[in-house]
Design a protein around this motif. Structure first.
Motif, PDB file in Angstrom:
ATOM      1  N   HIS A  22     -35.739 130.891  50.110  1.00 31.90           N
ATOM      2  CA  HIS A  22     -36.473 129.627  49.996  1.00 31.90           C
ATOM      3  C   HIS A  22     -37.943 129.904  49.688  1.00 31.90           C
ATOM      4  N   GLU A  23     -38.549 130.815  50.426  1.00 31.27           N
ATOM      5  CA  GLU A  23     -39.972 131.129  50.235  1.00 31.27           C
ATOM      6  C   GLU A  23     -40.220 131.839  48.914  1.00 31.27           C
ATOM      7  N   VAL A  24     -39.313 132.711  48.506  1.00 28.06           N
ATOM      8  CA  VAL A  24     -39.449 133.383  47.205  1.00 28.06           C
ATOM      9  C   VAL A  24     -39.386 132.342  46.087  1.00 28.06           C
ATOM     10  N   THR A  25     -38.518 131.345  46.248  1.00 27.10           N
ATOM     11  CA  THR A  25     -38.431 130.280  45.253  1.00 27.10           C
ATOM     12  C   THR A  25     -39.767 129.562  45.126  1.00 27.10           C
ATOM     13  N   GLU A  41     -39.546 121.305  47.531  1.00 21.65           N
ATOM     14  CA  GLU A  41     -38.705 121.689  48.675  1.00 21.65           C
ATOM     15  C   GLU A  41     -37.219 121.576  48.356  1.00 21.65           C
ATOM     16  N   GLY A  42     -36.828 120.494  47.682  1.00 23.92           N
ATOM     17  CA  GLY A  42     -35.418 120.320  47.348  1.00 23.92           C
ATOM     18  C   GLY A  42     -34.919 121.385  46.385  1.00 23.92           C
ATOM     19  N   HIS A  43     -35.753 121.736  45.417  1.00 20.43           N
ATOM     20  CA  HIS A  43     -35.372 122.787  44.473  1.00 20.43           C
ATOM     21  C   HIS A  43     -35.247 124.125  45.183  1.00 20.43           C
ATOM     22  N   ALA A  44     -36.141 124.398  46.123  1.00 18.66           N
ATOM     23  CA  ALA A  44     -36.050 125.654  46.882  1.00 18.66           C
ATOM     24  C   ALA A  44     -34.757 125.694  47.693  1.00 18.66           C
ATOM     25  N   GLU A  45     -34.371 124.564  48.274  1.00 22.28           N
ATOM     26  CA  GLU A  45     -33.103 124.495  49.011  1.00 22.28           C
ATOM     27  C   GLU A  45     -31.923 124.729  48.063  1.00 22.28           C
ATOM     28  N   TRP A  46     -31.958 124.061  46.921  1.00 21.66           N
ATOM     29  CA  TRP A  46     -30.887 124.191  45.936  1.00 21.66           C
ATOM     30  C   TRP A  46     -30.789 125.638  45.439  1.00 21.66           C
ATOM     31  N   ALA A  47     -31.935 126.221  45.084  1.00 22.55           N
ATOM     32  CA  ALA A  47     -31.947 127.598  44.563  1.00 22.55           C
ATOM     33  C   ALA A  47     -31.502 128.593  45.633  1.00 22.55           C
ATOM     34  N   MET A  48     -31.938 128.369  46.877  1.00 16.05           N
ATOM     35  CA  MET A  48     -31.551 129.268  47.971  1.00 16.05           C
ATOM     36  C   MET A  48     -30.037 129.260  48.138  1.00 16.05           C
ATOM     37  N   ASP A  49     -29.432 128.089  48.147  1.00 21.39           N
ATOM     38  CA  ASP A  49     -27.980 128.017  48.325  1.00 21.39           C
ATOM     39  C   ASP A  49     -27.244 128.605  47.128  1.00 21.39           C
ATOM     40  N   ARG A  50     -27.743 128.335  45.941  1.00 22.22           N
ATOM     41  CA  ARG A  50     -27.086 128.855  44.735  1.00 22.22           C
ATOM     42  C   ARG A  50     -27.176 130.378  44.680  1.00 22.22           C
ATOM     43  N   LEU A  55     -25.139 136.667  49.616  1.00 22.22           N
ATOM     44  CA  LEU A  55     -24.834 136.650  51.045  1.00 22.22           C
ATOM     45  C   LEU A  55     -23.378 136.260  51.262  1.00 22.22           C
ATOM     46  N   GLN A  56     -22.759 136.909  52.240  1.00 24.11           N
ATOM     47  CA  GLN A  56     -21.351 136.614  52.490  1.00 24.11           C
ATOM     48  C   GLN A  56     -21.143 135.250  53.139  1.00 24.11           C
ATOM     49  N   ASP A  57     -22.036 134.842  54.039  1.00 21.90           N
ATOM     50  CA  ASP A  57     -21.815 133.594  54.769  1.00 21.90           C
ATOM     51  C   ASP A  57     -23.004 132.650  54.641  1.00 21.90           C
ATOM     52  N   VAL A 109     -30.757 116.455  47.511  1.00 21.47           N
ATOM     53  CA  VAL A 109     -29.834 115.476  46.935  1.00 21.47           C
ATOM     54  C   VAL A 109     -30.219 115.188  45.486  1.00 21.47           C
ATOM     55  N   PHE A 110     -31.529 115.057  45.237  1.00 21.26           N
ATOM     56  CA  PHE A 110     -32.022 114.828  43.875  1.00 21.26           C
ATOM     57  C   PHE A 110     -31.580 115.969  42.953  1.00 21.26           C
ATOM     58  N   CYS A 111     -31.827 117.208  43.367  1.00 21.86           N
ATOM     59  CA  CYS A 111     -31.471 118.367  42.531  1.00 21.86           C
ATOM     60  C   CYS A 111     -29.976 118.413  42.268  1.00 21.86           C
ATOM     61  N   ASP A 112     -29.177 118.177  43.310  1.00 22.51           N
ATOM     62  CA  ASP A 112     -27.723 118.171  43.130  1.00 22.51           C
ATOM     63  C   ASP A 112     -27.304 117.097  42.127  1.00 22.51           C
TER      64      ASP A 112
END
Length: 189
Positions: free
Chosen positions: A4-7, A86-95, A101-103, A143-146
């Motif tokens: 998230h922070e790297v994003t 913030e939303g993009h960082a969340e989206w990028a982190m999960d993607r 990451l395994q989990d 939600v916006f990014c998704d």
């Protein structure tokens, strides 16, 4: 969390308009915080004034209550931009996290719980100061990014970063279809 922070570092390094837009807006908003109180005026405060102040604090925290109507549009732009950040960082982190990451789902659940499980007194303080908007930025921005990726793919999400004029407002974050309609490519005749 590191992803998230790297994003954020990538966002601020790759988007030339982002730093000046937020920096200038925050300077202007901070200048609105120079509040001078006349003690004699406090003696003339009525019940309706107190109700209006309480409603203003409830809607935008103490910051929103003291900034005045002329800066609320500026605050809306900042909130929209920060929601995108913030939303993009969340989206990028999960993607990205899903690939390395395994989990990632368990990590996401733990982060969400940590953000929500604040002591009641801290939640009240967050609300008074307007910090609860940060959690809203994570949620609405994600939600916006998704929604944009579903509608236009990742390329469509990149469009939100193309210029300050294409960044979503806070209302568009809450209703991504309005941003998608505003930024729809022209149709060929």
């Amino acid at each position: 969390m590191t992803l998230h922070e790297v994003t954020h570092a990538v966002q601020f390094g790759a988007v030339p308009w982002l730093r000046p837009r937020l920096g200038g807006a925050l300077q202007e908003l901070m200048s609105a915080m120079d509040v001078k109180v006349d003690p004699r005026a406090l003696l003339r405060v009525g019940l309706d004034d107190l109700k209006a102040l309480a409603e203003s604090v409830r809607e935008g925290g103490l910051v929103g209550a003291v900034m005045g109507t002329e800066r609320k549009a500026l605050l809306d732009r900042v909130q929209g931009t920060m929601g995108l950040v913030e939303g993009h960082a969340e989206w990028a982190m999960d993607r990205a996290g899903g690939e390395v990451l395994q989990d990632v789902d368990a990590l996401r659940d733990a982060m969400d719980r940590r953000r929500e499980d604040r002591a009641p007194l801290l939640r009240i303080l967050d609300r008074l100061l307007g910090f609860d908007l940060k959690l809203k930025q994570y949620q609405q921005g994600r939600v916006f990014c998704d929604a944009v990726v579903v509608a236009r793919g990742e390329e469509g999400l990149r469009d939100a970063w193309a210029s300050p004029d294409l960044a979503p407002s806070s209302a568009e974050l809450a209703a991504p279809a309005t941003w998608l309609a505003r930024t729809a490519p022209p149709r060929a005749a």
